[in-house]
Scaffold this motif. Structure first.
Motif, PDB file in Angstrom:
ATOM      1  N   GLY A 181      51.911  39.138 -42.300  1.00  0.00           N
ATOM      2  CA  GLY A 181      51.622  39.787 -41.273  1.00  0.00           C
ATOM      3  C   GLY A 181      52.270  38.949 -40.129  1.00  0.00           C
ATOM      4  N   GLU A 182      51.735  39.231 -38.913  1.00  0.00           N
ATOM      5  CA  GLU A 182      52.212  38.172 -37.803  1.00  0.00           C
ATOM      6  C   GLU A 182      52.113  36.764 -37.797  1.00  0.00           C
ATOM      7  OE1 GLU A 182      51.119  39.457 -33.706  1.00  0.00           O
ATOM      8  OE2 GLU A 182      50.884  41.670 -34.595  1.00  0.00           O
ATOM      9  N   ASP A 183      52.995  36.049 -37.309  1.00  0.00           N
ATOM     10  CA  ASP A 183      52.790  34.628 -37.255  1.00  0.00           C
ATOM     11  C   ASP A 183      51.386  34.083 -36.924  1.00  0.00           C
ATOM     12  OD1 ASP A 183      53.884  31.954 -37.745  1.00  0.00           O
ATOM     13  OD2 ASP A 183      54.045  31.465 -35.633  1.00  0.00           O
ATOM     14  N   ILE A 184      50.876  34.557 -35.885  1.00  0.00           N
ATOM     15  CA  ILE A 184      49.590  34.024 -35.371  1.00  0.00           C
ATOM     16  C   ILE A 184      48.450  34.224 -36.538  1.00  0.00           C
ATOM     17  CG2 ILE A 184      48.618  36.387 -34.085  1.00  0.00           C
ATOM     18  CD1 ILE A 184      48.563  32.610 -32.634  1.00  0.00           C
ATOM     19  N   ASN A 185      48.423  35.439 -37.225  1.00  0.00           N
ATOM     20  CA  ASN A 185      47.530  35.547 -38.114  1.00  0.00           C
ATOM     21  C   ASN A 185      47.556  34.525 -39.362  1.00  0.00           C
ATOM     22  OD1 ASN A 185      48.325  39.006 -37.584  1.00  0.00           O
ATOM     23  ND2 ASN A 185      46.445  37.997 -37.050  1.00  0.00           N
ATOM     24  N   ILE A 186      48.874  34.123 -39.672  1.00  0.00           N
ATOM     25  CA  ILE A 186      49.123  32.960 -40.790  1.00  0.00           C
ATOM     26  C   ILE A 186      48.472  31.931 -40.282  1.00  0.00           C
ATOM     27  CG2 ILE A 186      50.755  31.945 -41.947  1.00  0.00           C
ATOM     28  CD1 ILE A 186      50.576  35.073 -42.445  1.00  0.00           C
ATOM     29  N   LYS A 187      48.633  31.624 -38.986  1.00  0.00           N
ATOM     30  CA  LYS A 187      47.964  30.353 -38.378  1.00  0.00           C
ATOM     31  C   LYS A 187      46.644  30.238 -38.282  1.00  0.00           C
ATOM     32  CE  LYS A 187      52.077  28.719 -35.780  1.00  0.00           C
ATOM     33  NZ  LYS A 187      52.815  28.397 -34.061  1.00  0.00           N
ATOM     34  N   GLN A 188      46.263  31.350 -38.257  1.00  0.00           N
ATOM     35  CA  GLN A 188      44.656  31.327 -38.106  1.00  0.00           C
ATOM     36  C   GLN A 188      44.178  31.170 -39.499  1.00  0.00           C
ATOM     37  OE1 GLN A 188      44.482  35.421 -35.625  1.00  0.00           O
ATOM     38  NE2 GLN A 188      42.848  34.136 -34.685  1.00  0.00           N
ATOM     39  N   ALA A 189      44.718  31.958 -40.582  1.00  0.00           N
ATOM     40  CA  ALA A 189      44.498  31.708 -41.920  1.00  0.00           C
ATOM     41  C   ALA A 189      44.505  30.381 -42.389  1.00  0.00           C
ATOM     42  CB  ALA A 189      45.534  32.687 -42.857  1.00  0.00           C
ATOM     43  N   LEU A 190      45.813  29.757 -42.011  1.00  0.00           N
ATOM     44  CA  LEU A 190      45.689  28.240 -42.239  1.00  0.00           C
ATOM     45  C   LEU A 190      44.682  27.418 -41.529  1.00  0.00           C
ATOM     46  CD1 LEU A 190      49.582  27.739 -41.470  1.00  0.00           C
ATOM     47  CD2 LEU A 190      48.543  27.640 -43.831  1.00  0.00           C
ATOM     48  N   ALA A 191      44.352  27.803 -40.564  1.00  0.00           N
ATOM     49  CA  ALA A 191      43.196  26.951 -39.661  1.00  0.00           C
ATOM     50  C   ALA A 191      41.913  27.078 -40.554  1.00  0.00           C
ATOM     51  CB  ALA A 191      43.144  27.245 -38.189  1.00  0.00           C
ATOM     52  N   SER A 192      41.675  28.530 -41.085  1.00  0.00           N
ATOM     53  CA  SER A 192      40.535  28.525 -41.804  1.00  0.00           C
ATOM     54  C   SER A 192      40.431  27.731 -43.030  1.00  0.00           C
ATOM     55  CB  SER A 192      40.550  29.899 -42.265  1.00  0.00           C
ATOM     56  OG  SER A 192      39.470  30.422 -42.959  1.00  0.00           O
ATOM     57  N   ILE A 193      41.674  27.689 -43.698  1.00  0.00           N
ATOM     58  CA  ILE A 193      41.938  26.807 -44.953  1.00  0.00           C
ATOM     59  C   ILE A 193      41.638  25.149 -44.693  1.00  0.00           C
ATOM     60  CG2 ILE A 193      43.395  26.037 -46.674  1.00  0.00           C
ATOM     61  CD1 ILE A 193      44.492  29.052 -46.432  1.00  0.00           C
ATOM     62  N   VAL A 222      24.239  13.705 -30.867  1.00  0.00           N
ATOM     63  CA  VAL A 222      24.473  12.408 -30.267  1.00  0.00           C
ATOM     64  C   VAL A 222      23.209  11.429 -30.069  1.00  0.00           C
ATOM     65  CG1 VAL A 222      25.413  11.114 -28.342  1.00  0.00           C
ATOM     66  CG2 VAL A 222      26.451  13.160 -29.007  1.00  0.00           C
ATOM     67  N   ALA A 223      22.081  12.116 -29.800  1.00  0.00           N
ATOM     68  CA  ALA A 223      20.795  11.252 -29.807  1.00  0.00           C
ATOM     69  C   ALA A 223      20.388  10.752 -30.975  1.00  0.00           C
ATOM     70  CB  ALA A 223      19.658  12.074 -29.201  1.00  0.00           C
ATOM     71  N   ASN A 224      20.863  11.523 -32.264  1.00  0.00           N
ATOM     72  CA  ASN A 224      20.578  11.091 -33.469  1.00  0.00           C
ATOM     73  C   ASN A 224      21.584  10.311 -34.406  1.00  0.00           C
ATOM     74  OD1 ASN A 224      17.682  12.128 -34.459  1.00  0.00           O
ATOM     75  ND2 ASN A 224      18.572  13.795 -33.027  1.00  0.00           N
ATOM     76  N   ASN A 225      22.625   9.764 -33.510  1.00  0.00           N
ATOM     77  CA  ASN A 225      23.674   9.021 -33.878  1.00  0.00           C
ATOM     78  C   ASN A 225      24.608   9.540 -35.053  1.00  0.00           C
ATOM     79  OD1 ASN A 225      22.879   6.695 -32.769  1.00  0.00           O
ATOM     80  ND2 ASN A 225      21.295   6.343 -34.239  1.00  0.00           N
ATOM     81  N   PHE A 226      24.810  11.107 -34.634  1.00  0.00           N
ATOM     82  CA  PHE A 226      25.850  11.914 -35.177  1.00  0.00           C
ATOM     83  C   PHE A 226      26.963  11.930 -34.352  1.00  0.00           C
ATOM     84  CE2 PHE A 226      22.498  12.669 -38.404  1.00  0.00           C
ATOM     85  CZ  PHE A 226      23.318  13.252 -39.456  1.00  0.00           C
ATOM     86  N   ILE A 227      28.418  11.970 -34.751  1.00  0.00           N
ATOM     87  CA  ILE A 227      29.439  12.151 -33.869  1.00  0.00           C
ATOM     88  C   ILE A 227      29.890  13.574 -33.948  1.00  0.00           C
ATOM     89  CG2 ILE A 227      31.741  11.487 -33.440  1.00  0.00           C
ATOM     90  CD1 ILE A 227      30.944   8.707 -34.859  1.00  0.00           C
ATOM     91  N   PRO A 228      29.704  14.286 -32.938  1.00  0.00           N
ATOM     92  CA  PRO A 228      30.250  15.706 -33.109  1.00  0.00           C
ATOM     93  C   PRO A 228      31.566  15.930 -32.757  1.00  0.00           C
ATOM     94  CG  PRO A 228      28.857  15.524 -31.216  1.00  0.00           C
ATOM     95  CD  PRO A 228      29.092  14.207 -31.800  1.00  0.00           C
ATOM     96  N   ILE A 229      32.298  16.525 -34.106  1.00  0.00           N
ATOM     97  CA  ILE A 229      33.744  16.822 -34.099  1.00  0.00           C
ATOM     98  C   ILE A 229      33.934  18.124 -33.960  1.00  0.00           C
ATOM     99  CG2 ILE A 229      35.817  16.653 -35.669  1.00  0.00           C
ATOM    100  CD1 ILE A 229      34.463  14.190 -37.070  1.00  0.00           C
ATOM    101  N   ILE A 230      34.716  18.465 -32.785  1.00  0.00           N
ATOM    102  CA  ILE A 230      34.642  19.813 -32.223  1.00  0.00           C
ATOM    103  C   ILE A 230      36.244  20.264 -32.410  1.00  0.00           C
ATOM    104  CG2 ILE A 230      34.599  20.988 -29.920  1.00  0.00           C
ATOM    105  CD1 ILE A 230      32.458  18.856 -28.888  1.00  0.00           C
ATOM    106  N   ASN A 231      36.156  21.488 -32.576  1.00  0.00           N
ATOM    107  CA  ASN A 231      37.603  22.189 -32.699  1.00  0.00           C
ATOM    108  C   ASN A 231      37.431  23.535 -32.266  1.00  0.00           C
ATOM    109  OD1 ASN A 231      40.243  22.711 -33.110  1.00  0.00           O
ATOM    110  ND2 ASN A 231      40.331  22.094 -35.434  1.00  0.00           N
ATOM    111  N   GLU A 232      38.665  24.071 -31.851  1.00  0.00           N
ATOM    112  CA  GLU A 232      38.564  25.561 -31.407  1.00  0.00           C
ATOM    113  C   GLU A 232      38.114  26.539 -32.849  1.00  0.00           C
ATOM    114  OE1 GLU A 232      40.284  29.506 -29.061  1.00  0.00           O
ATOM    115  OE2 GLU A 232      41.564  27.637 -29.281  1.00  0.00           O
ATOM    116  N   ASN A 233      37.594  27.287 -32.642  1.00  0.00           N
ATOM    117  CA  ASN A 233      37.175  28.322 -33.724  1.00  0.00           C
ATOM    118  C   ASN A 233      38.457  29.247 -33.914  1.00  0.00           C
ATOM    119  OD1 ASN A 233      36.344  29.987 -35.621  1.00  0.00           O
ATOM    120  ND2 ASN A 233      34.308  30.484 -34.791  1.00  0.00           N
ATOM    121  N   ASP A 234      39.540  28.708 -34.556  1.00  0.00           N
ATOM    122  CA  ASP A 234      40.877  29.337 -34.518  1.00  0.00           C
ATOM    123  C   ASP A 234      40.830  30.572 -35.381  1.00  0.00           C
ATOM    124  OD1 ASP A 234      42.183  27.379 -33.112  1.00  0.00           O
ATOM    125  OD2 ASP A 234      42.467  26.224 -34.522  1.00  0.00           O
ATOM    126  N   THR A 235      39.849  30.560 -36.187  1.00  0.00           N
ATOM    127  CA  THR A 235      39.872  31.773 -36.852  1.00  0.00           C
ATOM    128  C   THR A 235      39.603  33.050 -36.162  1.00  0.00           C
ATOM    129  OG1 THR A 235      38.821  30.512 -38.970  1.00  0.00           O
ATOM    130  CG2 THR A 235      39.056  32.870 -39.240  1.00  0.00           C
TER     131      THR A 235
END
Length: 253
Positions: free
Chosen positions: A64-76, A123-136
């Protein structure tokens, strides 16, 4: 007393310490600082690094294209990245949660409201949200900006008090001193136009951003009335040192 809210953006270069592997030591360093500040500040993290996490474990066969590989890697890699955060933070008594967002979420009023409400509850319940873009499903970070823009949009939506962008330099350097190989940090900025003229268009070695995308992010934050600090995430104690005036970094008022 109401805690101040900080959004911390860490890119791949910071999390790998400019190697090819996610650094548990760097994630522990971030967790240790958050733990020491938790009585006064609440943290939300925007983190890149899913693709780098995957590359430690797999090499994909593909046509596949490079972008699809990176999306698959992000999923893994995303579950591995979250596991490293969870394990290191839990040892410090910190709890984490995962939030995967797309830029399209910020164009939909209902989605924006849901994001804000969910993160406020975490946050109110003392959890730290860790946000990433949904690269898949979305490719904006992979193609363009190493989550800098996502961090700024999230900071504005959550009305944070401070946006911290960790990079691999001591903030933004003046063009003149950079050309002379004696980099000098611009310590405080009020007019963004002054800063834009100083910034080159170099891309970071492992991430996909560069100083240009950080300036664009700071502009979004400034428009929302939020101060931005651009600081050197490769150094230990980079958050607390900046707060105590022990390091050089760029403050965009």
């Amino acid at each position: 007393m109401k805690k101040k809210r900080i959004l911390l953006k860490v890119g791949t270069n910071t999390l790998t310490r400019e190697t090819n592997h996610i650094s548990r030591g760097k994630i522990e360093d971030i967790g240790r600082q958050i733990e020491s500040l938790k009585n006064e500040y609440e943290f939300i993290i925007v983190s890149s690094g899913a693709i780098a996490a995957a590359r430690q474990f797999v090499k994909l066969e593909h046509n596949g294209e490079d972008i699809n590989i990176k999306q698959a890697l992000a999923s893994i890699g995303q579950p591995h990245l979250m596991r490293i955060f969870q394990e290191n933070f839990r040892e410090l008594g910190l709890f984490t949660s995962q939030c995967l967002l797309s830029y399209s979420d910020f164009e939909n009023p209902k989605s924006k409201s849901n994001i804000k409400n969910t993160i406020d509850v975490l946050v109110a319940n003392n959890f730290i949200p860790i946000i990433n873009e949904n690269d898949t499903v979305a490719t904006d970070e992979i193609k363009f900006g190493d989550n800098d823009k996502l961090a700024a949009l999230t900071a504005a939506l959550l009305e944070v008090d401070l946006l911290m962008i960790a990079t691999n330099t001591d903030g933004v350097y003046t063009k003149k001193t950079l050309e002379g190989n004696m980099p000098e940090t611009i310590k405080e900025v009020i007019d963004m136009n002054d800063l834009i003229t100083e910034v080159g268009d170099n891309i970071s070695s492992h991430g996909t951003g560069g100083m240009q995308s950080k300036i664009e992010a700071a502009t979004i934050a400034k428009d929302a009335g939020i101060e931005t600090w651009i600081l050197n995430g490769l150094k230990d104690n980079f958050i607390t040192d900046a707060m105590h005036g022990k390091s050089n970094f760029t403050k965009i008022k």
